[in-house]
Scaffold this motif. Structure first.
Motif, PDB file in Angstrom:
ATOM      1  N   MET A 124       0.292  -1.453   0.260  1.00 51.80           N
ATOM      2  CA  MET A 124      -0.363   0.107   0.166  1.00 51.80           C
ATOM      3  C   MET A 124       0.667   1.637  -0.283  1.00 51.80           C
ATOM      4  N   SER A 125       0.293   2.193  -1.493  1.00 55.24           N
ATOM      5  CA  SER A 125       1.160   3.023  -0.660  1.00 55.24           C
ATOM      6  C   SER A 125       0.666   4.426  -0.433  1.00 55.24           C
ATOM      7  N   HIS A 126       1.671   5.439   0.574  1.00 52.44           N
ATOM      8  CA  HIS A 126       1.415   6.281   0.924  1.00 52.44           C
ATOM      9  C   HIS A 126       0.790   7.790   0.842  1.00 52.44           C
ATOM     10  N   HIS A 127       1.500   7.617  -0.491  1.00 56.14           N
ATOM     11  CA  HIS A 127       1.048   8.895  -0.596  1.00 56.14           C
ATOM     12  C   HIS A 127      -0.455   9.331  -1.138  1.00 56.14           C
ATOM     13  N   VAL A 128      -0.851  10.423  -1.082  1.00 57.53           N
ATOM     14  CA  VAL A 128      -1.527  10.723  -1.000  1.00 57.53           C
ATOM     15  C   VAL A 128      -2.623  11.946  -2.684  1.00 57.53           C
ATOM     16  N   THR A 129      -3.494  11.445  -2.536  1.00 63.61           N
ATOM     17  CA  THR A 129      -4.084  11.545  -3.898  1.00 63.61           C
ATOM     18  C   THR A 129      -5.251  12.075  -4.204  1.00 63.61           C
ATOM     19  N   PRO A 130      -5.738  13.822  -4.436  1.00 64.29           N
ATOM     20  CA  PRO A 130      -7.160  13.764  -4.006  1.00 64.29           C
ATOM     21  C   PRO A 130      -8.334  12.882  -5.177  1.00 64.29           C
ATOM     22  N   LEU A 131      -9.139  13.009  -4.762  1.00 63.91           N
ATOM     23  CA  LEU A 131     -10.205  11.417  -5.992  1.00 63.91           C
ATOM     24  C   LEU A 131     -10.247  12.156  -7.023  1.00 63.91           C
ATOM     25  N   HIS A 132     -10.348  13.244  -7.244  1.00 65.34           N
ATOM     26  CA  HIS A 132     -10.440  13.619  -8.734  1.00 65.34           C
ATOM     27  C   HIS A 132      -8.888  13.175  -9.758  1.00 65.34           C
ATOM     28  N   LEU A 133      -7.875  12.753  -9.230  1.00 66.42           N
ATOM     29  CA  LEU A 133      -6.974  12.918 -10.496  1.00 66.42           C
ATOM     30  C   LEU A 133      -6.940  11.235  -9.607  1.00 66.42           C
ATOM     31  N   LEU A 134      -8.000  10.282  -9.483  1.00 65.21           N
ATOM     32  CA  LEU A 134      -7.551   9.139  -9.555  1.00 65.21           C
ATOM     33  C   LEU A 134      -8.327   8.338 -10.656  1.00 65.21           C
ATOM     34  N   PRO A 135      -7.384   7.646 -11.360  1.00 63.48           N
ATOM     35  CA  PRO A 135      -7.692   7.183 -12.560  1.00 63.48           C
ATOM     36  C   PRO A 135      -8.945   5.539 -12.954  1.00 63.48           C
ATOM     37  N   LYS A 136      -9.790   5.705 -13.599  1.00 68.48           N
ATOM     38  CA  LYS A 136     -10.917   4.477 -13.773  1.00 68.48           C
ATOM     39  C   LYS A 136     -10.623   2.998 -12.945  1.00 68.48           C
ATOM     40  N   GLY A 137     -11.671   2.873 -12.323  1.00 63.10           N
ATOM     41  CA  GLY A 137     -11.266   1.670 -11.506  1.00 63.10           C
ATOM     42  C   GLY A 137     -10.380   1.366  -9.991  1.00 63.10           C
ATOM     43  N   ALA A 138      -9.795   1.949  -9.703  1.00 67.02           N
ATOM     44  CA  ALA A 138      -8.943   3.038  -8.641  1.00 67.02           C
ATOM     45  C   ALA A 138      -9.732   2.566  -7.531  1.00 67.02           C
ATOM     46  N   ARG A 139      -9.215   1.747  -6.885  1.00 68.21           N
ATOM     47  CA  ARG A 139      -9.882   1.522  -5.514  1.00 68.21           C
ATOM     48  C   ARG A 139      -8.875   2.251  -4.149  1.00 68.21           C
ATOM     49  N   ALA A 140      -9.613   3.303  -3.631  1.00 67.86           N
ATOM     50  CA  ALA A 140      -8.408   3.822  -2.704  1.00 67.86           C
ATOM     51  C   ALA A 140      -9.431   4.085  -1.363  1.00 67.86           C
ATOM     52  N   THR A 141      -8.387   4.425   0.105  1.00 67.26           N
ATOM     53  CA  THR A 141      -8.912   4.887   1.105  1.00 67.26           C
ATOM     54  C   THR A 141      -9.438   5.771   1.604  1.00 67.26           C
ATOM     55  N   ILE A 142      -9.755   6.693   1.623  1.00 68.29           N
ATOM     56  CA  ILE A 142     -10.550   7.772   1.721  1.00 68.29           C
ATOM     57  C   ILE A 142      -9.082   8.064   3.577  1.00 68.29           C
ATOM     58  N   THR A 143      -8.165   9.124   3.028  1.00 64.14           N
ATOM     59  CA  THR A 143      -7.880  10.092   4.567  1.00 64.14           C
ATOM     60  C   THR A 143      -8.946  11.390   5.016  1.00 64.14           C
ATOM     61  N   GLY A 144      -8.790  12.011   4.598  1.00 65.13           N
ATOM     62  CA  GLY A 144      -9.397  13.201   4.821  1.00 65.13           C
ATOM     63  C   GLY A 144      -9.861  13.594   3.782  1.00 65.13           C
ATOM     64  N   ILE A 145     -11.186  14.735   4.750  1.00 72.59           N
ATOM     65  CA  ILE A 145     -11.457  15.850   3.415  1.00 72.59           C
ATOM     66  C   ILE A 145     -11.365  16.961   3.815  1.00 72.59           C
ATOM     67  N   ALA A 146     -10.455  17.509   2.769  1.00 75.83           N
ATOM     68  CA  ALA A 146      -9.824  19.376   2.883  1.00 75.83           C
ATOM     69  C   ALA A 146     -10.556  20.056   2.321  1.00 75.83           C
ATOM     70  N   SER A 147     -10.053  21.268   2.483  1.00 71.36           N
ATOM     71  CA  SER A 147     -11.528  22.433   2.724  1.00 71.36           C
ATOM     72  C   SER A 147     -10.996  23.051   0.892  1.00 71.36           C
ATOM     73  N   HIS A 148     -11.957  23.484   0.341  1.00 70.16           N
ATOM     74  CA  HIS A 148     -12.139  23.945  -1.712  1.00 70.16           C
ATOM     75  C   HIS A 148     -12.385  25.347  -1.126  1.00 70.16           C
ATOM     76  N   SER A 149     -11.970  26.554  -2.385  1.00 71.54           N
ATOM     77  CA  SER A 149     -12.170  28.105  -2.386  1.00 71.54           C
ATOM     78  C   SER A 149     -13.367  27.629  -3.452  1.00 71.54           C
ATOM     79  N   HIS A 150     -13.453  27.340  -4.089  1.00 66.66           N
ATOM     80  CA  HIS A 150     -14.348  26.936  -4.924  1.00 66.66           C
ATOM     81  C   HIS A 150     -15.804  26.876  -4.679  1.00 66.66           C
ATOM     82  N   PHE A 151     -15.790  26.555  -2.994  1.00 61.97           N
ATOM     83  CA  PHE A 151     -17.014  26.764  -2.429  1.00 61.97           C
ATOM     84  C   PHE A 151     -17.559  27.532  -1.603  1.00 61.97           C
ATOM     85  N   GLY A 152     -16.419  28.753  -1.288  1.00 61.48           N
ATOM     86  CA  GLY A 152     -17.245  30.136  -0.290  1.00 61.48           C
ATOM     87  C   GLY A 152     -16.474  29.756   1.145  1.00 61.48           C
TER      88      GLY A 152
END
Lengths: 89, 604
Positions: free
Chosen positions: A1-29
């Motif tokens: 298991m890799s410990h590299h953190v990737t945001p969900l939108h950068l994962l390839p199709k079919g990838a399985r992943a475990t969530i490590t956290g929810i970050a804040s995002h400026s888009h939603f103000g």
């Protein structure tokens, strides 16, 4: 298991992943905290497993994922809030 | 109450015998609905609420659920007992809301709905253990087949015997625990009561791989829509011919029985021609609804919304606007109601203002008559027929215009912050035959009732207007030119002269405000012909092609429907928005028809 953190939108199709956290995002103000809460309520919690099952037409947006047996469509900006570590296939 | 799309309304229907609309996507129910509940030993009322994921974060339809439960709805009793409905195939998400509701302290019953689907996925639930640990009765149900409904009724009766009346409002307690902790509790609960295999059925995933493929999925969507419009034209034809034939026969036999004179004319030209002219479209409307109902029930719609989200965002909408838009193909009124599931108020407004540009089923008869009269019946590339393609083009014209209008409105407003999409994609399932047929019957019945009431009444009024006063004895023109209808049409005609509309066309616009279909019977009355083919012949003789196309263009845009204007007023709660809505559509209709006519005239 890799410990590299990737945001969900950068994962390839079919990838399985475990969530490590929810970050804040400026888009939603000022709604950002609400969006985080709703994501959590839908089950996007640290430790939960998800799988990317598909993408919309242009530029991997929106993203379809399965979590706890339920499928959701998320936009790129929502997906970017979800940080994951991928499982080695 | 419960999560969206877990079957609350289906359960409500089986408990109360109501026939509320049920489909397979989140947000079908956007309003609370009341039904009386028998057999509890005392009078009781069941309230069906829109689905919600949470009491704390909410779109307009979710707020309805919260306000009813807390008793914040003015002048209405707050519920004494809650029935929490959980989709047994998706129990984790559902239980989260159940625990949130439990904190309110009201007596509760848990209904594990879709129990059959859960079993076929290999999920087994120990209801006794779950009931004990949650401290509330748990009942397994399959609402669409009425399994377990009796058990639920029994549990309700027992609950009703013990529950006291609550008084006053509840206040929503501050979130007592973090979402993470709630889920940890749920995991513990599930570990002891539920065993589930880790995978959903494979065919669902395979189907998703195709349906949600960025390219193939869109090809599939376009194919489905094209097939739908082809079917409306091609498959309905034999039945329509039969209806028309029998109407013609009815007219003739009635005509033969009655002595020539005013009564004869009234029955044959007024009643039978007017009502029959609209009735003939029943098969087309049934086919259109068959497609829409099957799509709604299969779980396909949220996926189409998913695919189109990016495209719709280009004009300031989102995938969430797709379902209201698609419903508007049937009728804009429920389409506009279903915009309540859109969280972004601006997007909701734009969706309301543009949804009526989707071609509703009441426009179909008008299109069908004009296309039938002016577009030759020939096949294109062997597969399509030209009339079907023209109809498709009219639908596309509506969609493209809606996109343009949405884009313009979007540009005018300052960019607001983003709202999340968060679209749940439900499991596919075969449309339930019972609900499908019930839905079709309901739609057919609504159409027939319209024919029997408003369309019948308008036909009668029209016939009077077209008949009186009689032409003078030395008349040189057709009798209708001397009637009220003739005068009215001629008074309006100068306004529509640039569009090339003659006074007969102007008359037909007035009753069409109440029901668009009546334009067809109005034309039939004005031209004093019965039957679709005869009317087509009269139109082809009297109108030029550019004018006919201009008339179609008018119907694409004109807000020719008082019911829609009323629902826009109610849903936007703004007089200004309603005036803007009506004004811009009339302006578009006028301009569109003008352009079509002028371009058509140049070309001809």
């Amino acid at each position: 298991m890799s410990h590299h953190v990737t945001p969900l939108h950068l994962l390839p199709k079919g990838a399985r992943a475990t969530i490590t956290g929810i970050a804040s995002h400026s888009h939603f103000g000022e709604l950002d905290a609400q969006v985080t809460l709703r994501l959590k309520e839908l089950g996007f919690l640290p430790g939960a497993m998800l799988q990317v099952i598909g993408f919309g037409l242009f530029g991997a947006d929106p993203v379809a994922v399965r979590i706890n047996g339920t499928k959701f469509g998320l936009r790129r900006s929502e997906a970017a809030k979800i940080l994951t570590t991928t499982h080695q296939a | 109450m419960g999560n969206p799309n877990c079957g609350k309304t289906a359960l409500f229907n089986s408990l109360t015998g109501a026939r509320a609309k049920v489909a397979n996507y989140a947000g079908v129910t956007v309003e609370k609905r009341l039904g009386s509940l028998a057999g509890l030993g005392r009078p009781a009322e069941l309230i069906d609420l829109p689905g919600t994921y949470s009491l704390y974060v909410a779109s307009p339809d979710e707020q309805v659920a919260r306000r009813v439960i807390l008793g914040e709805m003015a002048g209405e009793a707050a519920p004494d007992v809650l029935v929490a409905v959980v989709d047994a195939t998706n129990i984790k998400l559902g239980l989260r809301l159940v625990l949130e509701l439990q904190a309110l302290g009201l007596p509760m019953i848990l209904a594990l709905n879709l129990a059959d689907a859960a079993r076929s996925c290999g999920i087994t639930i120990d209801t006794a253990a779950l009931s004990q640990q949650l401290g509330m009765p748990v009942v397994e149900t399959v609402a669409v087949r009425k399994n377990g409904v009796a058990d639920l009724q029994a549990a309700l009766a027992e609950c009703a015997a013990n529950a006291g009346r609550r008084s006053g409002q509840l206040t929503l307690p501050e979130r007592a625990e973090a979402v993470e902790d709630v889920y940890a509790r749920i995991d513990k609960l599930l570990a002891s009561c539920v065993s589930a295999p880790s995978h959903a059925p494979v065919w669902q995933d395979k189907l998703d791989a195709l349906v949600m493929h960025p390219v193939l999925g869109l090809v599939l969507l376009a194919t489905i829509l094209l097939l739908m419009f082809q079917a409306v034209f091609a498959w309905a034809a034999p039945v329509m011919d039969a209806i028309e034939g029998s109407m013609g026969w009815l007219g003739e036999s009635a005509g033969a029985l009655l002595p020539a004179g005013i009564l004869h004319d009234f029955v044959v030209d007024g009643l039978i021609a007017g009502v029959g002219g609209v009735l003939v479209f029943l098969p087309q409307i049934i086919i259109l609804f068959a497609f829409i109902l099957a799509l709604e029930d299969s779980g396909y719609l949220p996926r189409a919304a998913f695919l189109l989200d990016r495209l719709m965002r280009g004009v300031g909408l989102s995938g969430r606007s797709f379902i209201p838009m698609l419903s508007s193909f049937a009728c804009a009124v429920p389409g506009i109601m279903s915009t309540r599931s859109i969280a972004d108020p601006k997007e909701r407004l734009v969706t309301i203002l543009t949804a009526p540009l989707m071609t509703c089923s009441a426009r179909l008869p008008v299109y069908a008559v004009v296309i039938g009269a002016f577009v030759p019946q020939q096949s294109v590339w062997g597969v399509f027929n030209l009339q079907g393609l023209t109809l498709f083009a009219l639908y596309i014209a509506g969609i493209v215009s809606a996109a343009l209008v949405a884009w313009l409105m979007h540009r005018r407003e300052a960019a607001s912050q983003g709202f999340p999409l968060l679209l749940e994609l439900p499991n596919y399932r075969w449309p339930n035959a019972y609900h499908f047929l019930l839905g079709l019957k309901e739609r057919a019945w609504i159409f027939l009732r319209r024919v029997g009431t408003i369309i019948l009444a308008l036909s009668i009024v029209l016939w009077f207007l077209a008949t009186f006063p009689h032409a003078p004895a030395n008349a040189t023109l057709p009798a209708i030119e001397y009637s009220f209808a003739g005068m009215l049409g001629k008074a309006m005609q100068p306004l529509f002269d640039p569009l090339g509309f003659n006074w007969q066309m102007c008359i037909a616009l007035i009753p069409a405000m109440a029901a668009r279909e009546v334009a067809v019977s109005a034309l039939a009355t004005v031209y004093a012909v019965g039957g679709e083919d005869a009317l087509g012949g009269a139109l082809a003789h009297d109108w030029g092609l550019p004018v006919a196309l201009a008339y179609l263009a008018w119907f694409v845009y004109a807000p020719q429907c008082l019911a829609t204007i009323a629902v826009v007023r109610r849903e936007t709660n703004s007089l200004r928005a309603t005036i803007v809505f009506t004004g811009y559509l009339f302006a578009l209709a006028y301009l569109g028809a003008l352009l079509v006519r002028q371009i058509g005239a140049l070309w001809a």
